[in-house]
Design a protein around this motif. Structure first.
Motif, PDB file in Angstrom:
ATOM      1  N   LEU A  73      68.034  38.080 -33.520  1.00 63.22           N
ATOM      2  CA  LEU A  73      68.501  37.912 -34.942  1.00 63.22           C
ATOM      3  C   LEU A  73      67.410  37.783 -35.973  1.00 63.22           C
ATOM      4  O   LEU A  73      67.424  38.438 -37.029  1.00 63.22           O
ATOM      5  CB  LEU A  73      69.428  36.831 -35.125  1.00 63.22           C
ATOM      6  N   ASN A  74      66.374  36.987 -35.742  1.00 60.07           N
ATOM      7  CA  ASN A  74      65.381  36.888 -36.612  1.00 60.07           C
ATOM      8  C   ASN A  74      64.521  38.050 -37.018  1.00 60.07           C
ATOM      9  O   ASN A  74      64.231  38.769 -37.994  1.00 60.07           O
ATOM     10  CB  ASN A  74      64.395  35.778 -35.999  1.00 60.07           C
ATOM     11  N   PHE A  75      64.437  38.983 -35.763  1.00 56.65           N
ATOM     12  CA  PHE A  75      63.531  40.133 -36.105  1.00 56.65           C
ATOM     13  C   PHE A  75      64.488  41.154 -37.022  1.00 56.65           C
ATOM     14  O   PHE A  75      63.685  41.763 -38.020  1.00 56.65           O
ATOM     15  CB  PHE A  75      63.365  40.691 -34.916  1.00 56.65           C
ATOM     16  N   LYS A  76      65.753  41.194 -36.816  1.00 61.02           N
ATOM     17  CA  LYS A  76      66.543  42.009 -37.606  1.00 61.02           C
ATOM     18  C   LYS A  76      66.867  41.514 -39.104  1.00 61.02           C
ATOM     19  O   LYS A  76      66.588  42.340 -40.196  1.00 61.02           O
ATOM     20  CB  LYS A  76      68.110  42.255 -36.944  1.00 61.02           C
ATOM     21  N   GLU A  77      66.768  40.050 -39.215  1.00 59.32           N
ATOM     22  CA  GLU A  77      67.242  39.614 -40.705  1.00 59.32           C
ATOM     23  C   GLU A  77      65.718  39.805 -41.576  1.00 59.32           C
ATOM     24  O   GLU A  77      65.640  39.961 -42.738  1.00 59.32           O
ATOM     25  CB  GLU A  77      67.533  38.310 -40.638  1.00 59.32           C
ATOM     26  N   SER A  78      64.472  39.547 -40.964  1.00 61.50           N
ATOM     27  CA  SER A  78      63.428  39.365 -41.547  1.00 61.50           C
ATOM     28  C   SER A  78      62.556  40.762 -41.917  1.00 61.50           C
ATOM     29  O   SER A  78      62.001  40.658 -42.815  1.00 61.50           O
ATOM     30  CB  SER A  78      62.311  38.421 -40.640  1.00 61.50           C
ATOM     31  N   ASN A 134      56.709  37.148 -43.135  1.00 62.09           N
ATOM     32  CA  ASN A 134      57.508  36.451 -44.300  1.00 62.09           C
ATOM     33  C   ASN A 134      58.041  35.042 -43.891  1.00 62.09           C
ATOM     34  O   ASN A 134      57.747  34.448 -42.901  1.00 62.09           O
ATOM     35  CB  ASN A 134      58.593  37.491 -44.882  1.00 62.09           C
ATOM     36  N   SER A 135      58.983  34.423 -45.071  1.00 63.76           N
ATOM     37  CA  SER A 135      59.291  32.985 -44.699  1.00 63.76           C
ATOM     38  C   SER A 135      60.285  32.888 -43.412  1.00 63.76           C
ATOM     39  O   SER A 135      60.368  32.092 -42.687  1.00 63.76           O
ATOM     40  CB  SER A 135      60.015  32.288 -45.776  1.00 63.76           C
ATOM     41  N   ALA A 136      60.819  33.970 -43.189  1.00 59.57           N
ATOM     42  CA  ALA A 136      61.811  33.875 -41.943  1.00 59.57           C
ATOM     43  C   ALA A 136      60.953  33.840 -40.703  1.00 59.57           C
ATOM     44  O   ALA A 136      61.525  33.390 -39.489  1.00 59.57           O
ATOM     45  CB  ALA A 136      62.727  35.158 -41.825  1.00 59.57           C
ATOM     46  N   THR A 137      59.799  34.536 -40.549  1.00 61.04           N
ATOM     47  CA  THR A 137      59.061  34.403 -39.278  1.00 61.04           C
ATOM     48  C   THR A 137      58.620  33.325 -39.177  1.00 61.04           C
ATOM     49  O   THR A 137      58.297  32.816 -37.991  1.00 61.04           O
ATOM     50  CB  THR A 137      58.004  35.609 -39.332  1.00 61.04           C
ATOM     51  N   ASN A 157      61.745  42.827 -48.247  1.00 61.20           N
ATOM     52  CA  ASN A 157      61.204  43.005 -46.807  1.00 61.20           C
ATOM     53  C   ASN A 157      61.026  44.521 -46.593  1.00 61.20           C
ATOM     54  O   ASN A 157      61.566  44.718 -45.475  1.00 61.20           O
ATOM     55  CB  ASN A 157      62.330  42.264 -45.989  1.00 61.20           C
ATOM     56  N   ARG A 158      60.573  45.193 -47.552  1.00 60.47           N
ATOM     57  CA  ARG A 158      60.222  46.413 -47.058  1.00 60.47           C
ATOM     58  C   ARG A 158      58.581  46.622 -47.136  1.00 60.47           C
ATOM     59  O   ARG A 158      57.918  46.349 -48.037  1.00 60.47           O
ATOM     60  CB  ARG A 158      60.486  47.521 -48.289  1.00 60.47           C
ATOM     61  N   TYR A 159      58.125  46.867 -45.939  1.00 57.11           N
ATOM     62  CA  TYR A 159      56.764  46.783 -45.641  1.00 57.11           C
ATOM     63  C   TYR A 159      55.904  48.032 -45.628  1.00 57.11           C
ATOM     64  O   TYR A 159      56.619  49.351 -45.168  1.00 57.11           O
ATOM     65  CB  TYR A 159      56.495  45.988 -44.286  1.00 57.11           C
ATOM     66  N   ALA A 160      54.759  48.217 -46.070  1.00 59.63           N
ATOM     67  CA  ALA A 160      54.052  49.388 -45.950  1.00 59.63           C
ATOM     68  C   ALA A 160      52.613  48.847 -45.319  1.00 59.63           C
ATOM     69  O   ALA A 160      51.975  47.841 -45.521  1.00 59.63           O
ATOM     70  CB  ALA A 160      53.471  49.783 -47.272  1.00 59.63           C
ATOM     71  N   PRO A 161      51.953  49.721 -44.611  1.00 53.73           N
ATOM     72  CA  PRO A 161      50.771  49.444 -44.005  1.00 53.73           C
ATOM     73  C   PRO A 161      49.413  49.276 -44.860  1.00 53.73           C
ATOM     74  O   PRO A 161      49.483  49.988 -45.914  1.00 53.73           O
ATOM     75  CB  PRO A 161      50.619  50.465 -42.928  1.00 53.73           C
TER      76      PRO A 161
END
Length: 419
Positions: free
Chosen positions: A62-67, A383-386, A261-265
């Motif tokens: 769940l954490n992986f999906k939400e974060s 991010n804070s969720a992790t 929570n949209r990430y770029a390398p």
């Protein structure tokens, strides 16, 4: 008549001889084989916490999906066994290469904990004692005050109790100034207390352990940590330094949050690698699992009880702000620092913990000797969720342990439900 008797006797003799010959061809009777012992399967202690692992596995998913993180991994060990190992996402956004158990991440300040294990081992072996004075190894070393220079011990470096103002010359580290050049200017840094009295977090001071062990052993820090930690603990993916990380084909790339929570390398960077003992270790989730498996095994032949005691003995109170542990809630009673590990009194248990962050990477590790378990978490897009993963597991484990303890107490006192 005589002839008949003679023939009868002759036939009888022939039959008797034939009977004996036939008997001689018979094999000895087959003796029945003794019943085979059915081997008793080795007891796997992981079953003791299976329900907790199942709950935590669901929370991780769940954490992986939400974060919205790009890639991450987690491992749990219990009584010397790998109890759970999970990998999520990809090594680089836009690519299909999945994170696996051997994907290498930067550990950032969790490197301090790995170095702490090395320091405990070298102390036990009498190679570099934690009570040794720094100037005994580095005679040209100087701080602002002569008495601080003279009194500074190895354990003060590794417990952030040097007395120097916190984060001394971290900006020079970020500017990639070599450690030896920074050390030449330490005599200009203000001192707030004698060694051993006050907590003040450091990267430069911590990493003076590098030239100390090099002076004593004539081996590089990289060679020594491979010999004493990576190899015996079976940390087969672990390394130190930027070149080793860059050249590893199975590495996680750092990412930045573009918003929502949209990430770029990002490009790989070599920040803080000049302070290898403090922030220069690279490792996979499998490596951290092996490290924790030995720490959580009371009978480990790799690390002794004496070394453990040296590593995890609190050296100083560390008055960190509540925000540092905001994901842990209100269960923290006290915070201290040992040799490369934070010692947190959490919900009545002593938890050895450390977190690490460097641009694009987050690492966390925790170990509870009292309950024989450990957990580590790695991420390439924090991010804070992790930050919830480790405290969520601690809460689940301690709740389960408290429940089992209550049941055991009921059995002993006979106060349980007898209906």
């Amino acid at each position: 008549m005589r002839e008949k008797n003679y023939i009868f006797i002759l036939v009888t003799i022939v039959l008797i001889v034939a009977a004996f010959k036939l008997q001689s061809f018979k094999s000895d009777p087959v003796k029945p084989e003794p019943p085979k012992e059915i081997p008793v399967p080795e007891y796997n202690p992981v079953i003791e916490i299976q329900s907790t692992l199942t709950q935590f596995d669901s929370l991780l998913e769940l954490n992986f999906k939400e974060s919205g993180i790009v890639g991450g991994a987690a491992v749990v060990t219990y009584k010397g066994k790998i109890a759970l190992l999970k990998c999520y996402g990809v090594r680089k956004a836009g690519d299909k290469d999945a994170v696996n158990k051997n994907t290498v991440f930067r550990l950032a300040s969790v490197s301090k904990s790995v170095t702490g294990v090395l320091a405990g081992i070298l102390d036990e072996e009498g190679i570099v004692k934690l009570d040794d004075h720094v100037v005994d190894y580095l005679p040209n070393f100087n701080l602002k005050y002569p008495e601080s220079t003279h009194d500074l011990q190895v354990k003060h470096l590794l417990s952030h109790t040097s007395g120097l103002i916190p984060h001394a010359y971290d900006l020079m580290v970020e500017d990639k100034v070599p450690l030896e050049k920074i050390m030449e200017r330490l005599n200009q840094v203000d001192i707030t207390a004698p060694p051993g009295e006050l907590y003040g977090y450091q990267n430069v001071i911590y990493s003076i352990y590098d030239p100390i062990v090099k002076t004593k052993t004539h081996k590089s820090f990289d060679a020594l940590i491979h010999e004493k930690v990576f190899e015996p603990f079976e940390m087969r993916d672990a390394s130190t330094g930027f070149e080793a990380f860059k050249n590893n084909p199975n590495k996680a790339f750092p990412h930045y949050n573009r918003g929502h929570n949209r990430y770029a390398p990002m490009r790989l960077n070599d920040r803080y690698y000049s302070t290898a003992p403090a922030a220069g270790v690279n490792a996979s989730i499998s490596d951290l699992g092996q490290l924790l498996a030995h720490l959580t095994d009371p009978n480990s032949e790799v690390i002794s009880k004496q070394a453990r005691e040296s590593i995890f003995k609190p050296q100083v109170k560390s008055p960190l702000s509540r925000t540092y542990f905001r994901s842990w809630g209100r269960g923290i009673q006290s915070k201290q620092y040992s040799i490369g590990w934070r010692i947190v009194n959490y919900k009545g248990r002593k938890v050895a913990y450390h977190g690490g962050y460097v641009l694009g990477y987050k690492a966390e590790i925790a170990y509870c000797e009292e309950e024989d378990f450990g957990i580590a978490y790695l991420c390439n897009s924090p991010n804070s969720a992790t930050a919830k993963a480790v405290p969520e597991f601690l809460n689940l484990m301690f709740a389960e342990k408290d429940r089992l303890a209550a049941l055991e107490k009921e059995k002993e006192t006979g106060t349980g439900d007898k209906s």
